[in-house]
Design a protein around this motif. Structure first.
Motif, PDB file in Angstrom:
ATOM      1  N   GLU A 110       0.827  -1.213   0.000  1.00  0.00           N
ATOM      2  CA  GLU A 110       0.000   0.000   0.000  1.00  0.00           C
ATOM      3  C   GLU A 110       0.861   1.263   0.000  1.00  0.00           C
ATOM      4  O   GLU A 110       0.557   2.235  -0.684  1.00  0.00           O
ATOM      5  CB  GLU A 110      -0.919  -0.005   1.219  1.00  0.00           C
ATOM      6  CG  GLU A 110      -1.862   1.187   1.272  1.00  0.00           C
ATOM      7  CD  GLU A 110      -2.824   1.115   2.438  1.00  0.00           C
ATOM      8  OE1 GLU A 110      -3.474   2.131   2.736  1.00  0.00           O
ATOM      9  OE2 GLU A 110      -2.919   0.033   3.072  1.00  0.00           O
ATOM     10  N   GLU A 111       1.956   1.229   0.760  1.00  0.00           N
ATOM     11  CA  GLU A 111       2.800   2.410   0.899  1.00  0.00           C
ATOM     12  C   GLU A 111       3.720   2.622  -0.301  1.00  0.00           C
ATOM     13  O   GLU A 111       4.010   3.766  -0.672  1.00  0.00           O
ATOM     14  CB  GLU A 111       3.654   2.295   2.165  1.00  0.00           C
ATOM     15  CG  GLU A 111       2.880   2.395   3.461  1.00  0.00           C
ATOM     16  CD  GLU A 111       2.310   3.781   3.702  1.00  0.00           C
ATOM     17  OE1 GLU A 111       3.037   4.770   3.440  1.00  0.00           O
ATOM     18  OE2 GLU A 111       1.141   3.870   4.114  1.00  0.00           O
ATOM     19  N   HIS A 112       4.196   1.530  -0.922  1.00  0.00           N
ATOM     20  CA  HIS A 112       5.249   1.652  -1.926  1.00  0.00           C
ATOM     21  C   HIS A 112       4.874   1.062  -3.284  1.00  0.00           C
ATOM     22  O   HIS A 112       5.654   1.173  -4.240  1.00  0.00           O
ATOM     23  CB  HIS A 112       6.531   0.975  -1.418  1.00  0.00           C
ATOM     24  CG  HIS A 112       7.053   1.578  -0.147  1.00  0.00           C
ATOM     25  ND1 HIS A 112       7.811   2.719  -0.112  1.00  0.00           N
ATOM     26  CD2 HIS A 112       6.886   1.187   1.157  1.00  0.00           C
ATOM     27  CE1 HIS A 112       8.120   3.008   1.146  1.00  0.00           C
ATOM     28  NE2 HIS A 112       7.565   2.104   1.923  1.00  0.00           N
ATOM     29  N   GLY A 113       3.720   0.410  -3.368  1.00  0.00           N
ATOM     30  CA  GLY A 113       3.299  -0.155  -4.633  1.00  0.00           C
ATOM     31  C   GLY A 113       4.199  -1.265  -5.132  1.00  0.00           C
ATOM     32  O   GLY A 113       4.279  -1.517  -6.340  1.00  0.00           O
ATOM     33  N   GLU A 114       4.870  -1.950  -4.216  1.00  0.00           N
ATOM     34  CA  GLU A 114       5.799  -3.014  -4.596  1.00  0.00           C
ATOM     35  C   GLU A 114       5.366  -4.328  -3.950  1.00  0.00           C
ATOM     36  O   GLU A 114       5.028  -4.367  -2.766  1.00  0.00           O
ATOM     37  CB  GLU A 114       7.218  -2.665  -4.128  1.00  0.00           C
ATOM     38  CG  GLU A 114       8.252  -3.737  -4.485  1.00  0.00           C
ATOM     39  CD  GLU A 114       9.623  -3.427  -3.904  1.00  0.00           C
ATOM     40  OE1 GLU A 114      10.591  -4.106  -4.313  1.00  0.00           O
ATOM     41  OE2 GLU A 114       9.741  -2.521  -3.053  1.00  0.00           O
ATOM     42  N   GLU A 115       5.380  -5.386  -4.722  1.00  0.00           N
ATOM     43  CA  GLU A 115       5.034  -6.704  -4.200  1.00  0.00           C
ATOM     44  C   GLU A 115       6.294  -7.373  -3.646  1.00  0.00           C
ATOM     45  O   GLU A 115       7.279  -7.561  -4.367  1.00  0.00           O
ATOM     46  CB  GLU A 115       4.409  -7.565  -5.287  1.00  0.00           C
ATOM     47  CG  GLU A 115       3.777  -8.834  -4.735  1.00  0.00           C
ATOM     48  CD  GLU A 115       2.722  -9.399  -5.671  1.00  0.00           C
ATOM     49  OE1 GLU A 115       2.820 -10.587  -5.994  1.00  0.00           O
ATOM     50  OE2 GLU A 115       1.826  -8.631  -6.071  1.00  0.00           O
ATOM     51  N   ILE A 116       6.256  -7.718  -2.386  1.00  0.00           N
ATOM     52  CA  ILE A 116       7.408  -8.333  -1.721  1.00  0.00           C
ATOM     53  C   ILE A 116       6.963  -9.619  -1.039  1.00  0.00           C
ATOM     54  O   ILE A 116       5.776  -9.920  -0.956  1.00  0.00           O
ATOM     55  CB  ILE A 116       8.029  -7.389  -0.660  1.00  0.00           C
ATOM     56  CG1 ILE A 116       6.996  -7.088   0.438  1.00  0.00           C
ATOM     57  CG2 ILE A 116       8.551  -6.122  -1.305  1.00  0.00           C
ATOM     58  CD1 ILE A 116       7.587  -6.470   1.689  1.00  0.00           C
ATOM     59  N   ASP A 117       7.946 -10.356  -0.553  1.00  0.00           N
ATOM     60  CA  ASP A 117       7.644 -11.520   0.282  1.00  0.00           C
ATOM     61  C   ASP A 117       8.647 -11.549   1.426  1.00  0.00           C
ATOM     62  O   ASP A 117       9.715 -10.926   1.352  1.00  0.00           O
ATOM     63  CB  ASP A 117       7.712 -12.819  -0.521  1.00  0.00           C
ATOM     64  CG  ASP A 117       6.691 -13.835  -0.017  1.00  0.00           C
ATOM     65  OD1 ASP A 117       6.454 -13.869   1.205  1.00  0.00           O
ATOM     66  OD2 ASP A 117       6.142 -14.578  -0.833  1.00  0.00           O
ATOM     67  N   VAL A 118       8.283 -12.257   2.461  1.00  0.00           N
ATOM     68  CA  VAL A 118       9.151 -12.406   3.630  1.00  0.00           C
ATOM     69  C   VAL A 118       9.362 -13.886   3.887  1.00  0.00           C
ATOM     70  O   VAL A 118       8.396 -14.647   4.016  1.00  0.00           O
ATOM     71  CB  VAL A 118       8.564 -11.727   4.884  1.00  0.00           C
ATOM     72  CG1 VAL A 118       9.501 -11.915   6.074  1.00  0.00           C
ATOM     73  CG2 VAL A 118       8.312 -10.248   4.637  1.00  0.00           C
ATOM     74  N   GLN A 119      10.624 -14.297   3.916  1.00  0.00           N
ATOM     75  CA  GLN A 119      10.982 -15.672   4.262  1.00  0.00           C
ATOM     76  C   GLN A 119      11.365 -15.732   5.730  1.00  0.00           C
ATOM     77  O   GLN A 119      11.799 -14.732   6.317  1.00  0.00           O
ATOM     78  CB  GLN A 119      12.158 -16.144   3.421  1.00  0.00           C
ATOM     79  CG  GLN A 119      11.939 -16.093   1.918  1.00  0.00           C
ATOM     80  CD  GLN A 119      13.173 -16.550   1.167  1.00  0.00           C
ATOM     81  OE1 GLN A 119      13.939 -17.379   1.639  1.00  0.00           O
ATOM     82  NE2 GLN A 119      13.381 -15.989  -0.008  1.00  0.00           N
ATOM     83  N   GLN A 120      11.225 -16.903   6.304  1.00  0.00           N
ATOM     84  CA  GLN A 120      11.566 -17.113   7.714  1.00  0.00           C
ATOM     85  C   GLN A 120      12.593 -18.234   7.848  1.00  0.00           C
ATOM     86  O   GLN A 120      12.523 -19.242   7.144  1.00  0.00           O
ATOM     87  CB  GLN A 120      10.319 -17.500   8.508  1.00  0.00           C
ATOM     88  CG  GLN A 120       9.324 -16.370   8.712  1.00  0.00           C
ATOM     89  CD  GLN A 120       9.887 -15.218   9.500  1.00  0.00           C
ATOM     90  OE1 GLN A 120       9.786 -14.071   9.078  1.00  0.00           O
ATOM     91  NE2 GLN A 120      10.498 -15.512  10.640  1.00  0.00           N
ATOM     92  N   SER A 121      13.513 -18.063   8.791  1.00  0.00           N
ATOM     93  CA  SER A 121      14.437 -19.116   9.178  1.00  0.00           C
ATOM     94  C   SER A 121      14.370 -19.248  10.695  1.00  0.00           C
ATOM     95  O   SER A 121      14.582 -18.260  11.413  1.00  0.00           O
ATOM     96  CB  SER A 121      15.863 -18.771   8.730  1.00  0.00           C
ATOM     97  OG  SER A 121      16.775 -19.771   9.132  1.00  0.00           O
ATOM     98  N   HIS A 122      14.043 -20.439  11.178  1.00  0.00           N
ATOM     99  CA  HIS A 122      13.813 -20.628  12.609  1.00  0.00           C
ATOM    100  C   HIS A 122      14.707 -21.715  13.192  1.00  0.00           C
ATOM    101  O   HIS A 122      15.062 -22.675  12.522  1.00  0.00           O
ATOM    102  CB  HIS A 122      12.352 -20.995  12.879  1.00  0.00           C
ATOM    103  CG  HIS A 122      11.390 -19.892  12.598  1.00  0.00           C
ATOM    104  ND1 HIS A 122      11.201 -18.830  13.445  1.00  0.00           N
ATOM    105  CD2 HIS A 122      10.572 -19.685  11.541  1.00  0.00           C
ATOM    106  CE1 HIS A 122      10.305 -18.015  12.933  1.00  0.00           C
ATOM    107  NE2 HIS A 122       9.910 -18.511  11.770  1.00  0.00           N
TER     108      HIS A 122
END
Length: 340
Positions: free
Chosen positions: A60-72
């Protein structure tokens, strides 16, 4: 998705091996950029809830599609994985020393605790007890845990920040109880450690031992974790006990600067950490039974957090470095006490 897709363009083979060892959770959709958050063992569900909200906010803020990966994994193991090449952009750990290890190696800024509010700890917790229905052993505080009829489960302090907090909380209680008498403190801690039925390597393994294997009378973990466990496995089958004295468990965060810059994610990494301080994220954190510093959210959730005296590691042990050296190094007090 192939293993190599876990990493951005130009990732080294060593980074791939470290990621596989660390337990990276892969993204489910294609994105213009991907952020990797290296976190502690029991935070999977927490960040699975927070990440979609951050992704939507960024879109919404930047008009960019991103993803977040997790390492646990255990936060100390996660820090080692980064030192060995894991290309994490940010870390969200449960112990200061694990972030400091990265700072000492130049991967995190030297003044990382000044980079964000509350010593770069957007949320905090303490150590609490999970007991079985009706609390059959009548466990209310740390002195109940050294009785002959009580067996405990908590993670190994050698491998788990969660376990180290438990050990330090028990020590802090004993130091106050015995007015600093070293012999009595050592006797208390010997019995305390002898009453541990199993030392799992991390918090999730300890939960499995207590819940699924039925081992022990009490599981000791973060207050947030034991409340989440009770909610998942049955509020009528378990009770949470917050002892009147426990330890302040801060959850430090930092940008892994060289990695984030190399990955082209420096702005994204900074925004991700800042988002954890937002009112929306603070409300999500409180919903997962973490204590927060946002005054409005803390007031909103105040009924679910019993009052307890929170001991600071720095006040009882001098510093985290001193606590690690005096208690958890090879041949230090933990090893000595376990030899009885």
């Amino acid at each position: 998705m192939s293993a190599t897709s876990l990493f951005r363009r130009g990732a080294l083979g060593a980074s791939l091996a470290a990621a596989l060892t660390a337990g990276v959770v892969t993204p489910s959709v294609a994105a213009e950029r991907e952020l990797l958050n290296s976190s502690y063992d029991i935070a999977r569900e927490l960040f699975s809830a927070i990440n979609p909200e951050f992704i939507a906010w960024w879109q919404e803020e930047h008009g960019e599609e991103i993803d977040v990966q997790q390492s646990h994994g255990g936060s100390s193991a996660q820090a080692r994985a980064i030192l060995q090449g894991l290309r994490a952009d940010v870390v969200t750990y449960n112990q200061v020393t694990d972030v400091q290890a990265l700072a000492d190696d130049g991967l995190v800024a030297e003044d990382w605790q000044d980079a964000f509010d509350n010593n770069a700890s957007p949320y905090y917790s303490t150590t609490a007890f999970l007991v079985r229905k009706d609390n059959p052993k009548g466990i209310e505080s740390w002195d109940d845990l050294v009785r002959e009829d009580v067996e405990m489960v908590f993670p190994n302090p050698k491998t788990s920040g969660n376990g180290r907090y438990t050990y330090l909380a028990a020590w802090g209680f004993a130091e106050d109880q015995f007015d600093g008498d070293e012999e009595q403190i050592h006797d208390f801690m010997r019995t305390f450690l002898a009453n541990v039925a199993v030392f799992d390597t991390g918090g999730r393994g300890a939960t499995t031992s207590f819940i699924e294997r039925g081992i022990g009378d009490v599981l000791i973990s973060f207050e947030s974790e034991v409340n989440n466990i009770r909610g998942e496995y049955g509020t009528d089958d378990y009770e949470v006990i917050v002892p009147p004295v426990s330890i302040l468990a801060e959850f430090p965060v930092a940008v892994v600067g060289p990695n984030a810059e190399r990955n082209g994610n420096l702005d994204l990494a900074q925004a991700y950490i800042e988002y954890l301080y937002s009112e929306d994220a603070q409300r999500q954190l409180a919903g997962f039974n973490y204590r927060v510093n946002n005054e409005a959210v803390a007031e909103e959730f105040s009924d679910q957090f019993p009052e307890t005296e929170l001991l600071r590691v720095e006040d009882v042990f001098g510093s985290w470095d001193e606590a690690m050296e005096d208690h958890f190094a090879n041949g230090a007090l933990l090893d000595q006490l376990q030899r009885r």
